[in-house]
Design a protein around this motif. Structure first.
Motif, PDB file in Angstrom:
ATOM      1  N   THR A  19      55.189  47.015  27.564  1.00 41.58           N
ATOM      2  CA  THR A  19      55.873  46.041  28.414  1.00 41.58           C
ATOM      3  C   THR A  19      55.905  46.600  29.826  1.00 41.58           C
ATOM      4  OG1 THR A  19      57.213  45.208  26.606  1.00 41.58           O
ATOM      5  CG2 THR A  19      58.035  44.823  28.825  1.00 41.58           C
ATOM      6  N   VAL A  20      55.495  45.789  30.788  1.00 41.70           N
ATOM      7  CA  VAL A  20      55.376  46.266  32.167  1.00 41.70           C
ATOM      8  C   VAL A  20      55.840  45.202  33.154  1.00 41.70           C
ATOM      9  CG1 VAL A  20      53.335  47.623  31.509  1.00 41.70           C
ATOM     10  CG2 VAL A  20      53.012  45.412  32.622  1.00 41.70           C
ATOM     11  N   ASN A  21      56.231  45.665  34.343  1.00 42.80           N
ATOM     12  CA  ASN A  21      56.212  44.850  35.547  1.00 42.80           C
ATOM     13  C   ASN A  21      55.032  45.325  36.384  1.00 42.80           C
ATOM     14  OD1 ASN A  21      58.160  42.777  35.702  1.00 42.80           O
ATOM     15  ND2 ASN A  21      59.801  44.281  35.925  1.00 42.80           N
ATOM     16  N   TYR A  22      54.403  44.432  37.111  1.00 44.60           N
ATOM     17  CA  TYR A  22      53.190  44.811  37.842  1.00 44.60           C
ATOM     18  C   TYR A  22      53.022  43.937  39.068  1.00 44.60           C
ATOM     19  CZ  TYR A  22      51.114  40.536  36.166  1.00 44.60           C
ATOM     20  OH  TYR A  22      50.872  39.209  35.943  1.00 44.60           O
ATOM     21  N   LEU A  23      52.200  44.426  39.989  1.00 45.24           N
ATOM     22  CA  LEU A  23      51.744  43.656  41.148  1.00 45.24           C
ATOM     23  C   LEU A  23      50.300  44.021  41.418  1.00 45.24           C
ATOM     24  CD1 LEU A  23      53.455  42.807  44.463  1.00 45.24           C
ATOM     25  CD2 LEU A  23      51.349  44.154  44.557  1.00 45.24           C
ATOM     26  N   GLY A  24      49.461  43.007  41.687  1.00 41.24           N
ATOM     27  CA  GLY A  24      48.059  43.227  41.990  1.00 41.24           C
ATOM     28  C   GLY A  24      47.677  42.621  43.324  1.00 41.24           C
ATOM     29  N   GLN A  25      46.881  43.367  44.092  1.00 38.35           N
ATOM     30  CA  GLN A  25      46.456  42.907  45.417  1.00 38.35           C
ATOM     31  C   GLN A  25      45.084  43.502  45.706  1.00 38.35           C
ATOM     32  OE1 GLN A  25      49.772  43.110  48.101  1.00 38.35           O
ATOM     33  NE2 GLN A  25      48.515  43.045  49.949  1.00 38.35           N
ATOM     34  N   VAL A  26      44.172  42.714  46.280  1.00 38.31           N
ATOM     35  CA  VAL A  26      42.850  43.247  46.614  1.00 38.31           C
ATOM     36  C   VAL A  26      42.966  44.109  47.870  1.00 38.31           C
ATOM     37  CG1 VAL A  26      41.681  41.280  45.566  1.00 38.31           C
ATOM     38  CG2 VAL A  26      42.189  41.257  48.024  1.00 38.31           C
ATOM     39  N   ARG A  71      55.986  54.759  37.064  1.00 42.28           N
ATOM     40  CA  ARG A  71      55.356  53.801  37.983  1.00 42.28           C
ATOM     41  C   ARG A  71      54.001  54.363  38.348  1.00 42.28           C
ATOM     42  NH1 ARG A  71      58.562  51.282  42.922  1.00 42.28           N
ATOM     43  NH2 ARG A  71      59.017  49.785  41.246  1.00 42.28           N
ATOM     44  N   VAL A  72      52.946  53.591  38.078  1.00 42.84           N
ATOM     45  CA  VAL A  72      51.577  54.063  38.248  1.00 42.84           C
ATOM     46  C   VAL A  72      50.869  53.162  39.260  1.00 42.84           C
ATOM     47  CG1 VAL A  72      49.430  54.673  37.074  1.00 42.84           C
ATOM     48  CG2 VAL A  72      51.607  54.811  35.840  1.00 42.84           C
ATOM     49  N   LEU A  73      50.137  53.783  40.184  1.00 41.33           N
ATOM     50  CA  LEU A  73      49.326  53.059  41.154  1.00 41.33           C
ATOM     51  C   LEU A  73      47.864  53.180  40.750  1.00 41.33           C
ATOM     52  CD1 LEU A  73      49.118  51.556  43.903  1.00 41.33           C
ATOM     53  CD2 LEU A  73      48.897  53.811  44.973  1.00 41.33           C
ATOM     54  N   LEU A  74      47.153  52.060  40.727  1.00 44.97           N
ATOM     55  CA  LEU A  74      45.756  52.029  40.293  1.00 44.97           C
ATOM     56  C   LEU A  74      44.871  51.456  41.396  1.00 44.97           C
ATOM     57  CD1 LEU A  74      46.302  50.355  36.784  1.00 44.97           C
ATOM     58  CD2 LEU A  74      46.393  52.798  37.333  1.00 44.97           C
ATOM     59  N   ALA A  75      43.676  52.023  41.538  1.00 45.91           N
ATOM     60  CA  ALA A  75      42.615  51.441  42.358  1.00 45.91           C
ATOM     61  C   ALA A  75      41.440  51.195  41.418  1.00 45.91           C
ATOM     62  CB  ALA A  75      42.221  52.380  43.494  1.00 45.91           C
ATOM     63  N   ILE A  76      41.051  49.933  41.256  1.00 42.17           N
ATOM     64  CA  ILE A  76      40.090  49.555  40.223  1.00 42.17           C
ATOM     65  C   ILE A  76      38.878  48.892  40.871  1.00 42.17           C
ATOM     66  CG2 ILE A  76      39.737  48.176  38.147  1.00 42.17           C
ATOM     67  CD1 ILE A  76      42.695  48.412  37.573  1.00 42.17           C
ATOM     68  N   PRO A  77      37.702  49.532  40.796  1.00 40.15           N
ATOM     69  CA  PRO A  77      36.483  48.922  41.338  1.00 40.15           C
ATOM     70  C   PRO A  77      36.041  47.753  40.468  1.00 40.15           C
ATOM     71  CG  PRO A  77      35.951  50.939  40.168  1.00 40.15           C
ATOM     72  CD  PRO A  77      37.441  50.851  40.183  1.00 40.15           C
ATOM     73  N   GLY A  81      34.321  42.477  37.182  1.00 42.30           N
ATOM     74  CA  GLY A  81      32.874  42.491  37.283  1.00 42.30           C
ATOM     75  C   GLY A  81      32.348  41.755  38.504  1.00 42.30           C
ATOM     76  N   LYS A  82      31.037  41.544  38.513  1.00 39.91           N
ATOM     77  CA  LYS A  82      30.374  40.916  39.659  1.00 39.91           C
ATOM     78  C   LYS A  82      30.779  39.456  39.856  1.00 39.91           C
ATOM     79  CE  LYS A  82      26.265  43.871  39.386  1.00 39.91           C
ATOM     80  NZ  LYS A  82      24.780  43.914  39.195  1.00 39.91           N
ATOM     81  N   GLN A  83      31.281  38.830  38.790  1.00 36.79           N
ATOM     82  CA  GLN A  83      31.690  37.429  38.910  1.00 36.79           C
ATOM     83  C   GLN A  83      33.047  37.279  39.582  1.00 36.79           C
ATOM     84  OE1 GLN A  83      31.685  39.139  36.136  1.00 36.79           O
ATOM     85  NE2 GLN A  83      33.537  38.707  34.935  1.00 36.79           N
ATOM     86  N   GLY A  84      33.836  38.385  39.622  1.00 32.55           N
ATOM     87  CA  GLY A  84      35.154  38.313  40.210  1.00 32.55           C
ATOM     88  C   GLY A  84      36.065  37.370  39.435  1.00 32.55           C
ATOM     89  N   SER A 127      39.369  31.883  40.844  1.00 33.33           N
ATOM     90  CA  SER A 127      40.618  31.120  40.825  1.00 33.33           C
ATOM     91  C   SER A 127      41.776  31.902  41.429  1.00 33.33           C
ATOM     92  CB  SER A 127      40.972  30.718  39.391  1.00 33.33           C
ATOM     93  OG  SER A 127      41.187  31.872  38.578  1.00 33.33           O
ATOM     94  N   ALA A 128      41.651  33.238  41.457  1.00 29.71           N
ATOM     95  CA  ALA A 128      42.693  34.080  42.046  1.00 29.71           C
ATOM     96  C   ALA A 128      42.282  34.608  43.419  1.00 29.71           C
ATOM     97  CB  ALA A 128      43.012  35.254  41.119  1.00 29.71           C
ATOM     98  N   GLY A 129      41.122  34.171  43.902  1.00 31.88           N
ATOM     99  CA  GLY A 129      40.651  34.647  45.199  1.00 31.88           C
ATOM    100  C   GLY A 129      40.053  36.033  45.153  1.00 31.88           C
ATOM    101  N   ILE A 130      39.613  36.486  43.980  1.00 30.84           N
ATOM    102  CA  ILE A 130      39.017  37.816  43.814  1.00 30.84           C
ATOM    103  C   ILE A 130      37.496  37.675  43.818  1.00 30.84           C
ATOM    104  CG2 ILE A 130      38.793  39.809  42.293  1.00 30.84           C
ATOM    105  CD1 ILE A 130      41.574  39.139  41.196  1.00 30.84           C
ATOM    106  N   LYS A 131      36.840  38.329  44.786  1.00 34.48           N
ATOM    107  CA  LYS A 131      35.375  38.295  44.875  1.00 34.48           C
ATOM    108  C   LYS A 131      34.779  39.410  44.017  1.00 34.48           C
ATOM    109  CE  LYS A 131      35.217  38.768  49.343  1.00 34.48           C
ATOM    110  NZ  LYS A 131      36.648  38.890  49.658  1.00 34.48           N
ATOM    111  N   GLY A 132      33.484  39.317  43.763  1.00 39.33           N
ATOM    112  CA  GLY A 132      32.806  40.273  42.893  1.00 39.33           C
ATOM    113  C   GLY A 132      32.718  41.670  43.461  1.00 39.33           C
ATOM    114  N   ASP A 133      32.970  41.843  44.765  1.00 38.26           N
ATOM    115  CA  ASP A 133      32.925  43.186  45.346  1.00 38.26           C
ATOM    116  C   ASP A 133      34.310  43.676  45.770  1.00 38.26           C
ATOM    117  OD1 ASP A 133      33.308  41.433  47.415  1.00 38.26           O
ATOM    118  OD2 ASP A 133      31.747  42.268  48.723  1.00 38.26           O
TER     119      ASP A 133
END
Length: 315
Positions: free
Chosen positions: A229-236, A278-284, A290-293, A296-302
């Motif tokens: 069980t987590v709370n989280y926030l994601g941002q490009v 509390r963990v901070l992640l950087a995810i390529p 993947g390349k498709q991103g 719908s969330a505004g996430i591009k493939g790169d």
């Protein structure tokens, strides 16, 4: 919630958990050898699926609870969040109606007087973590005047609910503060909640998967296959606002970890962490969407994804 960030269980039991049900008096602590429980034999270790053998049809006129096994953990209070497994049987047909043990994932339950059904509240509040509790009730008092057609339980049937109280869930991260790494953006916070990430002084992503513990919890170690069980926030990287987060929703989220229910970067970095961290992640991209991103969330493939994850519970 983004696809592949959480898999919602296919079967839920809102009629068990909702507080719209009528409740008459209860008789707590009744002897398992007498009363409604005399109709069954219940065996097995808490935490594993109970073995229920029916001797006869069950009859009951009120809500009764019996502690079958006393746990040595803290007592569950109103407002707590806990993990629990439960088993539901129909005392008229003498059949199992539903069991969370069949799904392999315990349920996250908020012990809230305003929303939890009286029957389920009777099974959890005031009992200690590690306990197994049996509750019996007429179906109309457990589910309402129509019983529960989805579970094929008639309104005049007696209902048996067996609950294992597994562990508590934290309200927020708990532990020692750790210095942020050089690649980390600045966290924007309000109390314990993370509201955004500031990339103005963060270096460009290097294409590698990174994780850093910002608060080091002292709880149990997260293992592959557990429900966390987590709370989280994601941002490009470079984004002005989050593409997804749970802090503002007032309810953390739960999912299996290490089993492909979430993006690979989460599976790889969160297994082995401690509850309370509390963990901070950087995810390529290769460890994210993947390349498709995720258009719908505004996430591009790169895009490189940055997440803050507060690990509040694991079981």
């Amino acid at each position: 919630m983004l696809r592949r960030l959480r898999r919602v269980p296919s079967v839920l039991l809102p009629l068990v958990l909702l507080g719209t049900l009528a409740a008459c008096g209860n008789d707590t602590g009744s002897d398992a050898s007498s009363g409604p429980l005399s109709a069954v034999s219940i065996s097995g270790d808490p935490g594993k699926a109970p073995e229920v053998s029916w001797k006869q049809q069950m009859e009951t006129t009120g809500i009764q609870s019996t502690v079958l096994h006393q746990g040595d953990g803290p007592a569950v209070k109103d407002g707590d969040s806990i993990y629990a497994n439960f088993w539901i049987g129909d005392g008229y047909t003498k059949k199992k109606a539903y069991s969370t043990y069949d799904t392999g994932q315990p349920q996250l339950i908020k012990v809230d007087s305003s929303s939890l059904s009286p029957v389920f509240k009777e099974a959890v509040e005031g009992h200690t973590i590690g306990s197994r509790v049996a509750v019996t009730a007429p179906a109309d008092k457990a589910f309402g005047p129509t019983g529960n057609p989805n579970l094929e339980i008639g309104n005049k049937d007696a209902v048996l609910i067996i609950v294992d109280l597994l562990s508590t869930v934290l309200d927020g991260p708990q532990g020692a503060q750790k210095p942020a790494p050089a690649w980390a953006p600045k966290l924007e916070t309000k109390g314990d909640a993370v509201t955004g990430l500031d990339f103005s002084k963060a270096p460009k992503p290097d294409g590698k998967l990174h994780s850093a513990v910002l608060i080091e919890g002292t709880g149990a170690t997260v293992a592959k296959g557990q429900t966390i069980t987590v709370n989280y926030l994601g941002q490009v990287y470079g984004g002005k606002k989050p593409f997804d987060e749970s802090y503002s929703k007032g309810q953390p989220t739960s999912f299996g970890i290490g089993t492909g229910q979430v993006i690979p970067g989460w599976d790889e970095t969160l297994v082995g962490q401690h509850v309370g961290s509390r963990v901070l992640l950087a995810i390529p991209p290769k460890d994210g969407y993947g390349k498709q991103g995720q258009p719908s969330a505004g996430i591009k493939g790169d895009d490189t994804l940055y997440f803050v994850v507060d690990i509040l519970g694991a079981h």
